[in-house]
Design a protein around this motif. Sequence first.
Motif, PDB file in Angstrom:
ATOM      1  N   TYR A   1       3.939  35.662  82.790  1.00 19.02           N
ATOM      2  CA  TYR A   1       4.189  35.031  84.086  1.00 19.02           C
ATOM      3  C   TYR A   1       3.261  33.848  84.362  1.00 19.02           C
ATOM      4  O   TYR A   1       3.270  33.286  85.461  1.00 19.02           O
TER       5      TYR A   1
ATOM      6  N   VAL B   1      -3.405  38.709  86.139  1.00 16.11           N
ATOM      7  CA  VAL B   1      -3.935  39.163  87.430  1.00 16.11           C
ATOM      8  C   VAL B   1      -5.025  40.213  87.237  1.00 16.11           C
ATOM      9  O   VAL B   1      -5.255  40.711  86.139  1.00 16.11           O
TER      10      VAL B   1
ATOM     11  N   PHE C   1      -5.659  43.390  87.968  1.00 13.55           N
ATOM     12  CA  PHE C   1      -5.545  44.740  87.394  1.00 13.55           C
ATOM     13  C   PHE C   1      -5.410  44.671  85.868  1.00 13.55           C
ATOM     14  O   PHE C   1      -5.823  45.582  85.154  1.00 13.55           O
TER      15      PHE C   1
ATOM     16  N   CYS D   1      -2.505  41.379  93.211  1.00 11.59           N
ATOM     17  CA  CYS D   1      -1.120  41.803  92.952  1.00 11.59           C
ATOM     18  C   CYS D   1      -0.647  42.560  94.188  1.00 11.59           C
ATOM     19  O   CYS D   1      -1.306  43.512  94.628  1.00 11.59           O
ATOM     20  N   SER D   2       0.480  42.137  94.762  1.00 10.93           N
ATOM     21  CA  SER D   2       0.952  42.793  95.991  1.00 10.93           C
ATOM     22  C   SER D   2       1.325  44.250  95.714  1.00 10.93           C
ATOM     23  O   SER D   2       1.173  45.120  96.569  1.00 10.93           O
ATOM     24  N   LEU D   3       1.793  44.527  94.496  1.00 13.27           N
ATOM     25  CA  LEU D   3       2.155  45.905  94.145  1.00 13.27           C
ATOM     26  C   LEU D   3       0.898  46.783  94.046  1.00 13.27           C
ATOM     27  O   LEU D   3       0.856  47.878  94.623  1.00 13.27           O
TER      28      LEU D   3
ATOM     29  N   ASN E   1       0.174  48.482  86.976  1.00 12.30           N
ATOM     30  CA  ASN E   1      -0.062  47.590  88.127  1.00 12.30           C
ATOM     31  C   ASN E   1      -0.739  48.344  89.265  1.00 12.30           C
ATOM     32  O   ASN E   1      -0.207  48.508  90.363  1.00 12.30           O
TER      33      ASN E   1
ATOM     34  N   CYS F   1       6.665  45.102  94.755  1.00 12.88           N
ATOM     35  CA  CYS F   1       6.162  43.769  94.381  1.00 12.88           C
ATOM     36  C   CYS F   1       6.881  42.712  95.217  1.00 12.88           C
ATOM     37  O   CYS F   1       8.111  42.717  95.293  1.00 12.88           O
ATOM     38  N   HIS F   2       6.133  41.801  95.791  1.00  8.49           N
ATOM     39  CA  HIS F   2       6.732  40.797  96.691  1.00  8.49           C
ATOM     40  C   HIS F   2       7.651  39.817  95.953  1.00  8.49           C
ATOM     41  O   HIS F   2       8.479  39.173  96.582  1.00  8.49           O
ATOM     42  N   VAL F   3       7.493  39.685  94.644  1.00  7.49           N
ATOM     43  CA  VAL F   3       8.359  38.771  93.889  1.00  7.49           C
ATOM     44  C   VAL F   3       9.697  39.452  93.607  1.00  7.49           C
ATOM     45  O   VAL F   3      10.774  38.931  93.947  1.00  7.49           O
ATOM     46  N   HIS F   4       9.626  40.636  93.024  1.00  8.64           N
ATOM     47  CA  HIS F   4      10.857  41.297  92.577  1.00  8.64           C
ATOM     48  C   HIS F   4      11.722  41.843  93.715  1.00  8.64           C
ATOM     49  O   HIS F   4      12.921  42.043  93.549  1.00  8.64           O
TER      50      HIS F   4
ATOM     51  N   GLU G   1      11.647  46.385  88.650  1.00  8.58           N
ATOM     52  CA  GLU G   1      10.971  46.292  89.954  1.00  8.58           C
ATOM     53  C   GLU G   1      11.883  45.661  91.004  1.00  8.58           C
ATOM     54  O   GLU G   1      11.526  45.606  92.187  1.00  8.58           O
TER      55      GLU G   1
ATOM     56  N   CYS H   1       5.158  34.264  91.050  1.00 11.86           N
ATOM     57  CA  CYS H   1       4.113  35.140  91.595  1.00 11.86           C
ATOM     58  C   CYS H   1       2.921  34.249  91.940  1.00 11.86           C
ATOM     59  O   CYS H   1       2.287  33.670  91.053  1.00 11.86           O
TER      60      CYS H   1
ATOM     61  N   PHE I   1       0.056  34.968  92.831  1.00 12.80           N
ATOM     62  CA  PHE I   1      -1.225  35.438  92.255  1.00 12.80           C
ATOM     63  C   PHE I   1      -1.360  34.959  90.808  1.00 12.80           C
ATOM     64  O   PHE I   1      -2.397  34.444  90.412  1.00 12.80           O
ATOM     65  N   MET I   2      -0.295  35.142  90.032  1.00 16.41           N
ATOM     66  CA  MET I   2      -0.325  34.713  88.624  1.00 16.41           C
ATOM     67  C   MET I   2      -0.587  33.211  88.532  1.00 16.41           C
ATOM     68  O   MET I   2      -1.301  32.745  87.654  1.00 16.41           O
TER      69      MET I   2
HETATM   70 FE1  SF4 Z   1       2.011  41.975  90.919  1.00 13.99          FE
HETATM   71 FE2  SF4 Z   1       2.799  39.436  90.653  1.00 13.99          FE
HETATM   72 FE3  SF4 Z   1       3.653  41.321  88.928  1.00 13.99          FE
HETATM   73 FE4  SF4 Z   1       4.514  41.306  91.420  1.00 13.99          FE
HETATM   74  S1  SF4 Z   1       4.871  39.729  89.877  1.00 13.99           S
HETATM   75  S2  SF4 Z   1       3.824  43.095  90.277  1.00 13.99           S
HETATM   76  S3  SF4 Z   1       2.710  40.638  92.556  1.00 13.99           S
HETATM   77  S4  SF4 Z   1       1.555  40.631  89.213  1.00 13.99           S
END
Ligand code: SF4
Length: 331
Positions: free
Chosen positions: A43, A78, A80, A103-105, A131, A189-192, A217, A283, A285-286
């Motif tokens: 990512y 990220v 984790f 990571c939001s998750l 995660n 996860c806020h992306v998925h 996800e 993402c 964060f990524m």
């Molecule tokens: Fe975490 Fe980003 Fe993966 Fe979503 S896409 S689980 S926020 S690292």
Amino acid sequence: MVVENTNITDGFVNSEIDKNIDIIAEINKLKKEKNAIILAHYYQTADVQDIADFVGDSLALSQKAAETDAKIILFAGVHFMAETAKILAPQSKVLIPDLNAGCSLANSCPPDEFEKFVNQHPDHLVISYVNTTAAIKTFTDICCTSTNALQIVDSLPKDQKIIFAPDRNLGNYINRVTGRDMIIWDGACHVHEEFSVEGILALKKQYPNAQVISHPECQKPVQLISDFIGSTAALLKFTQVDKGNEYIVATESGILHQMKKASPQKLFIVAPAKDSTCGCNDCNFMKLITIKKIYNTLKFEKPEVILDDETIRKAKKSIDKMLEISKKLKL
Ligand code: SF4
Ligand code: 13P
């Protein structure tokens, strides 16, 4: 978790870089001088993936960390993931270019609440997705990633009671496929979670031959209209072996770089988010990891991921168990 990083105010080394240097060449020089390797998740942006020694999904990156003898691991991913690398390679200095790369998750599963939840179900085996923070891994029996989650659950006796954390979509997907009744932590996860069924169906009208491929996800409605569901690595593999030519990809957009590299003749379209203005298929964060931050991190050897020995010892058991099962199942 204790992170000792003096002089880090914004979460990363904010040092001016000489405009005249060839930053890629300098990164390669620093890697050699310091016996460092760069591990990057799928990512990451294309330029970060291209400077890495190894690019992979969270399972492959854990396996790589477990076997390296590099003095320094720079983790382009990220927090984790960098923690997991530290747990598996405590002898190495593990660096992450930006401490804000969370990571939001992982954040959706706070350790104190999770500990209470686990204690309320003493007869349950705890399976946690990678995660999660290192603290969550200390309460976990077996860790898993999206690549091996289904097989790990399937390898356990049918009557084994299980807590699955923290992703509700992945957990419900496994329950559906295996017919299990795992208790699932309510994280996401806020992306998925943001992919739009309507948007994907509209794209399907435009590209009737395109197949929808999604990460587990994603929410159930997206999974139900998908032709293939799999982890990041499984989606990449699918596009390499499949006979089709067009794909609507419902996962983080960074993976398209490897998909296009492996199959330049095929068309890859990023699945749209519910809110078309949010750029949610990235993402955030990524994407905090940049080439400049990688350069400064290697140069100053900061920020470093530091975990206490007790956390490493306890968390390692669940990751080792995952790697042991993965090896047995040849994953
Ligand atoms: Fe975490 Fe980003 Fe993966 Fe979503 S896409 S689980 S926020 S690292
Ligand atoms: P993978 O297990 O596919 O690498 O997924 C990691 C992740 O962060 C998914 O959002």
